[in-house]
Design an enzyme around this catalytic site. Structure first.
Site, PDB file in Angstrom:
ATOM      1  N   TYR A  23       0.883  -1.317  -0.086  1.00 29.88           N
ATOM      2  CA  TYR A  23      -0.099   0.144  -0.114  1.00 29.88           C
ATOM      3  C   TYR A  23       0.872   1.304   0.022  1.00 29.88           C
ATOM      4  O   TYR A  23       0.594   2.239  -0.817  1.00 29.88           O
ATOM      5  CB  TYR A  23      -0.957  -0.058   1.296  1.00 29.88           C
ATOM      6  CG  TYR A  23      -1.567   1.375   1.362  1.00 29.88           C
ATOM      7  CD1 TYR A  23      -2.556   1.606   0.400  1.00 29.88           C
ATOM      8  CD2 TYR A  23      -1.311   1.984   2.734  1.00 29.88           C
ATOM      9  CE1 TYR A  23      -3.244   2.798   0.753  1.00 29.88           C
ATOM     10  CE2 TYR A  23      -2.151   3.339   2.563  1.00 29.88           C
ATOM     11  CZ  TYR A  23      -3.029   3.513   1.941  1.00 29.88           C
ATOM     12  OH  TYR A  23      -3.863   4.734   1.928  1.00 29.88           O
ATOM     13  N   GLU A  45     -11.290   5.849   5.065  1.00 30.50           N
ATOM     14  CA  GLU A  45     -10.953   6.738   6.156  1.00 30.50           C
ATOM     15  C   GLU A  45     -11.747   7.077   7.085  1.00 30.50           C
ATOM     16  O   GLU A  45     -11.542   6.880   8.505  1.00 30.50           O
ATOM     17  CB  GLU A  45     -10.395   7.954   5.569  1.00 30.50           C
ATOM     18  CG  GLU A  45      -9.319   8.050   4.484  1.00 30.50           C
ATOM     19  CD  GLU A  45      -7.827   7.502   4.945  1.00 30.50           C
ATOM     20  OE1 GLU A  45      -8.015   7.344   6.336  1.00 30.50           O
ATOM     21  OE2 GLU A  45      -7.125   7.347   4.649  1.00 30.50           O
ATOM     22  N   TRP A  53      -5.026   1.360  10.481  1.00 31.51           N
ATOM     23  CA  TRP A  53      -5.323   1.492   8.769  1.00 31.51           C
ATOM     24  C   TRP A  53      -5.149   0.001   8.307  1.00 31.51           C
ATOM     25  O   TRP A  53      -5.628  -0.362   7.404  1.00 31.51           O
ATOM     26  CB  TRP A  53      -4.374   2.190   8.216  1.00 31.51           C
ATOM     27  CG  TRP A  53      -4.527   2.261   6.869  1.00 31.51           C
ATOM     28  CD1 TRP A  53      -3.536   1.909   5.656  1.00 31.51           C
ATOM     29  CD2 TRP A  53      -5.726   2.880   5.991  1.00 31.51           C
ATOM     30  NE1 TRP A  53      -4.330   2.281   4.488  1.00 31.51           N
ATOM     31  CE2 TRP A  53      -5.363   2.788   4.634  1.00 31.51           C
ATOM     32  CE3 TRP A  53      -6.973   3.191   6.497  1.00 31.51           C
ATOM     33  CZ2 TRP A  53      -6.621   3.149   3.781  1.00 31.51           C
ATOM     34  CZ3 TRP A  53      -7.885   3.657   5.515  1.00 31.51           C
ATOM     35  CH2 TRP A  53      -7.407   3.580   4.185  1.00 31.51           C
TER      36      TRP A  53
END
Length: 199
Positions: A23, A45, A53
């Site tokens: 990522y 988000e 995350w």
């Protein structure tokens, strides 16, 4: 031919797992201009609030499945039956407030598209249409929010978006390349400096 082993590359300190290294290397900080990708990041988000995350990255594929490929037109039409279905799905974050916000945000997203022609055209105005190039030496220098994320957050809330506080908005701006917050020693920093990349 591969240049060197993956371990020889200098990365931002948070890129350490098999999930977040790809990522970081391929996606984080690359300027986004695709409408579905914008909606995807907005939902993810918001879903991340209070979580890591990595948790979201683990569930991202399932989110794409159950949220119709992050099509805001489809998500905006979800009803109570669909919400109950989503709340039973262990593959996503089963939080009613976040699921309701995703649906409401889809509707708000469509209104922004109608007003500005695209969400992309709307959101990039907050950084004058091009990525802000920062030059942080260490991750400790990277802010949690900025005047630009404050302004974006305020405007999104005014338009009916939820889970869009300034810290969430800054994470969105970092992820979508509105700011280049790779530290200067990171191998991705130079690659993303001064380019208006399309995705």
């Amino acid at each position: 031919m591969k240049k060197s082993s993956e371990t020889d590359l200098v990365r931002c300190h948070w890129a350490q797992s098999e999930l977040n290294i790809p990522y970081h290397d391929e996606e984080w900080g690359v300027p986004v201009h695709d409408e579905k990708k914008w909606f995807e990041f907005l939902i993810l988000e918001g879903a991340q609030a209070g979580l890591s995350w990595d948790t979201i990255l683990r569930k991202r594929a399932r989110y794409r499945e159950v949220f119709d490929g992050f099509d805001p037109g489809k998500v905006g039409r979800y009803d109570k039956t669909k919400v109950r279905e989503l709340l039973r799905d262990a593959g996503i974050i089963r939080n009613k407030l976040k699921i309701d916000a995703a649906i409401g945000n889809a509707r708000a997203f469509l209104k922004v598209q109608e007003e500005f022609g695209s969400f992309d055209g709307y959101v990039w105005r907050f950084v004058d249409g091009r990525p802000r190039q920062n030059a942080w030496k260490t991750h400790k220098q990277v802010p949690a929010k900025t005047p630009q994320s404050d302004a974006l957050s305020k405007d999104l809330r005014k338009r009916g978006f939820r889970f869009v506080g300034s810290t969430i908005c800054y994470a969105l701006m970092q992820a979508t390349g509105m700011v280049n917050d790779h530290v200067i020693r990171c191998f991705r920093y130079n690659a993303l400096s001064g380019r208006r990349l399309r995705s």
